[in-house]
Design a protein around this motif. Sequence first.
Motif, PDB file in Angstrom:
ATOM      1  N   GLU A   5       8.882  15.075  -7.402  1.00 49.74           N
ATOM      2  CA  GLU A   5       8.066  14.060  -6.731  1.00 49.74           C
ATOM      3  C   GLU A   5       7.453  14.674  -5.482  1.00 49.74           C
ATOM      4  O   GLU A   5       8.166  15.157  -4.600  1.00 49.74           O
ATOM      5  CB  GLU A   5       8.897  12.836  -6.360  1.00 49.74           C
ATOM      6  CG  GLU A   5       8.071  11.769  -5.640  1.00 49.74           C
ATOM      7  CD  GLU A   5       8.865  10.514  -5.333  1.00 49.74           C
ATOM      8  OE1 GLU A   5       8.388   9.692  -4.535  1.00 49.74           O
ATOM      9  OE2 GLU A   5       9.966  10.371  -5.907  1.00 49.74           O
ATOM     10  N   ARG A   9      -3.854   6.952   3.593  1.00 45.72           N
ATOM     11  CA  ARG A   9      -4.359   5.591   3.587  1.00 45.72           C
ATOM     12  C   ARG A   9      -5.879   5.560   3.510  1.00 45.72           C
ATOM     13  O   ARG A   9      -6.468   4.667   2.892  1.00 45.72           O
ATOM     14  CB  ARG A   9      -3.867   4.859   4.841  1.00 45.72           C
ATOM     15  CG  ARG A   9      -4.233   3.384   4.883  1.00 45.72           C
ATOM     16  CD  ARG A   9      -3.435   2.639   5.939  1.00 45.72           C
ATOM     17  NE  ARG A   9      -3.585   3.223   7.257  1.00 45.72           N
ATOM     18  CZ  ARG A   9      -2.633   3.930   7.872  1.00 45.72           C
ATOM     19  NH1 ARG A   9      -1.478   4.146   7.265  1.00 45.72           N
ATOM     20  NH2 ARG A   9      -2.815   4.431   9.079  1.00 45.72           N
ATOM     21  N   ASN A  59       2.650   9.965   3.242  1.00 44.77           N
ATOM     22  CA  ASN A  59       2.091   8.755   3.832  1.00 44.77           C
ATOM     23  C   ASN A  59       1.341   9.142   5.102  1.00 44.77           C
ATOM     24  O   ASN A  59       1.311  10.303   5.503  1.00 44.77           O
ATOM     25  CB  ASN A  59       3.185   7.722   4.123  1.00 44.77           C
ATOM     26  CG  ASN A  59       4.298   8.291   4.988  1.00 44.77           C
ATOM     27  OD1 ASN A  59       4.128   9.295   5.678  1.00 44.77           O
ATOM     28  ND2 ASN A  59       5.466   7.664   4.951  1.00 44.77           N
ATOM     29  N   ALA A  70       4.832  13.472  -2.608  1.00 40.73           N
ATOM     30  CA  ALA A  70       4.127  12.305  -2.078  1.00 40.73           C
ATOM     31  C   ALA A  70       4.057  12.424  -0.571  1.00 40.73           C
ATOM     32  O   ALA A  70       4.574  13.371   0.038  1.00 40.73           O
ATOM     33  CB  ALA A  70       4.828  11.007  -2.501  1.00 40.73           C
ATOM     34  N   LYS A  92      12.497   8.778  -1.406  1.00 43.61           N
ATOM     35  CA  LYS A  92      13.569   8.101  -2.111  1.00 43.61           C
ATOM     36  C   LYS A  92      14.920   8.668  -1.706  1.00 43.61           C
ATOM     37  O   LYS A  92      15.039   9.841  -1.366  1.00 43.61           O
ATOM     38  CB  LYS A  92      13.375   8.252  -3.626  1.00 43.61           C
ATOM     39  CG  LYS A  92      12.136   7.553  -4.146  1.00 43.61           C
ATOM     40  CD  LYS A  92      12.034   7.713  -5.651  1.00 43.61           C
ATOM     41  CE  LYS A  92      10.800   7.011  -6.184  1.00 43.61           C
ATOM     42  NZ  LYS A  92      10.676   7.158  -7.645  1.00 43.61           N
ATOM     43  N   ASP A 137       0.843  -1.194   0.000  1.00 46.07           N
ATOM     44  CA  ASP A 137       0.000   0.000   0.000  1.00 46.07           C
ATOM     45  C   ASP A 137       0.876   1.241   0.000  1.00 46.07           C
ATOM     46  O   ASP A 137       1.667   1.450   0.917  1.00 46.07           O
ATOM     47  CB  ASP A 137      -0.904  -0.015   1.233  1.00 46.07           C
ATOM     48  CG  ASP A 137      -1.916   1.123   1.208  1.00 46.07           C
ATOM     49  OD1 ASP A 137      -2.027   1.766   0.160  1.00 46.07           O
ATOM     50  OD2 ASP A 137      -2.550   1.367   2.242  1.00 46.07           O
ATOM     51  N   PRO A 138       0.785   2.099  -1.011  1.00 47.52           N
ATOM     52  CA  PRO A 138       1.646   3.284  -1.050  1.00 47.52           C
ATOM     53  C   PRO A 138       1.442   4.216   0.126  1.00 47.52           C
ATOM     54  O   PRO A 138       2.356   4.923   0.524  1.00 47.52           O
ATOM     55  CB  PRO A 138       1.249   3.949  -2.382  1.00 47.52           C
ATOM     56  CG  PRO A 138       0.597   2.883  -3.182  1.00 47.52           C
ATOM     57  CD  PRO A 138      -0.073   1.982  -2.179  1.00 47.52           C
ATOM     58  N   GLU A 154       4.920  14.336   4.596  1.00 49.52           N
ATOM     59  CA  GLU A 154       4.900  14.746   3.199  1.00 49.52           C
ATOM     60  C   GLU A 154       6.289  15.233   2.810  1.00 49.52           C
ATOM     61  O   GLU A 154       7.031  15.747   3.647  1.00 49.52           O
ATOM     62  CB  GLU A 154       3.876  15.857   2.958  1.00 49.52           C
ATOM     63  CG  GLU A 154       2.435  15.429   3.186  1.00 49.52           C
ATOM     64  CD  GLU A 154       1.461  16.536   2.873  1.00 49.52           C
ATOM     65  OE1 GLU A 154       1.932  17.634   2.501  1.00 49.52           O
ATOM     66  OE2 GLU A 154       0.248  16.313   3.004  1.00 49.52           O
ATOM     67  N   ALA A 206       5.047   3.998   1.748  1.00 52.67           N
ATOM     68  CA  ALA A 206       5.775   5.010   0.984  1.00 52.67           C
ATOM     69  C   ALA A 206       6.821   5.682   1.862  1.00 52.67           C
ATOM     70  O   ALA A 206       6.562   6.032   3.007  1.00 52.67           O
ATOM     71  CB  ALA A 206       4.801   6.043   0.425  1.00 52.67           C
ATOM     72  N   LYS A 207       7.988   5.847   1.293  1.00 54.87           N
ATOM     73  CA  LYS A 207       9.094   6.511   1.979  1.00 54.87           C
ATOM     74  C   LYS A 207       9.813   7.408   0.986  1.00 54.87           C
ATOM     75  O   LYS A 207       9.799   7.143  -0.217  1.00 54.87           O
ATOM     76  CB  LYS A 207      10.076   5.487   2.568  1.00 54.87           C
ATOM     77  CG  LYS A 207       9.494   4.647   3.687  1.00 54.87           C
ATOM     78  CD  LYS A 207      10.545   3.702   4.249  1.00 54.87           C
ATOM     79  CE  LYS A 207       9.975   2.855   5.386  1.00 54.87           C
ATOM     80  NZ  LYS A 207      10.987   1.923   5.930  1.00 54.87           N
TER      81      LYS A 207
END
Length: 246
Positions: free
Chosen positions: A220, A229, A224, A222, A50, A42-43, A190, A47-48
């Motif tokens: 990018e 979620r 989490n 993104a 990079k 699940d992103p 974020e 997600a972390k």
Amino acid sequence: METPFERHFTLTRKDAPRRRAGPPRGLVVGAIVAAALAWLVDPASAAKPKKGFEPVLAPPVTVQSAPPTAGSIFNASTGYIGFVEGRRAHALGDTLRVMLVESMTTAKTAGAKTQKQGQFSITPPAAGPLSFLNPNALNASGGSSFNGQGNASQTSSLAGEVVVTIAEVRANGTAFVRGEKRLLLSQGQEWVQFSGIVRLGDVDQENRILSTQVADARVEYAGNGSVGRASREGWLSKFFNAISPF
């Protein structure tokens, strides 16, 4: 001594009551494995940021107690700022601000329409051996039509700024920059990561450059956490949607 009565009513190992069959173990294990895999992929939860966007630091400058005399008034070792370039970022480890002004709008429309008709008829003679034929029974007609239409549109925009560092200076007057900004919020994390190639001549006096002037730009954005979620489809819904034929 065991009597025939006791031997008849004594429960043996074969006659022992069996336990009621519960749910299949394979089903339970499969559900647990599917849930674990969905959680891992699940992103929103896995997600972390990079790696590879760490800031580049300039090499340390050795401080001398007594600078050597150059024999003139000008001495480059005591500090020097070019008259033309000023304090604009141009060396390894210098920072500059990238103004994110990305805006993309795409639209596509496709349509097709076809139509075909045909008709066949025979009129039998009024007299003779074929006069018994019905004229309406010998008429035939057919037709086909198709009408299809599709529309697609997408609009995306990104505004803000991120400070990056110069990771590589090249001989043709360009530099490779990279950097990131992380925000740790109460409901998640974020981050914005940016990298690309800039022309040092495009950097203004305030060390700013537009993202539209960066070549091979990679942006990018993104995050989490629980908010991300909650906005995504659950793993069980994904499973049923994947096998659904409708």
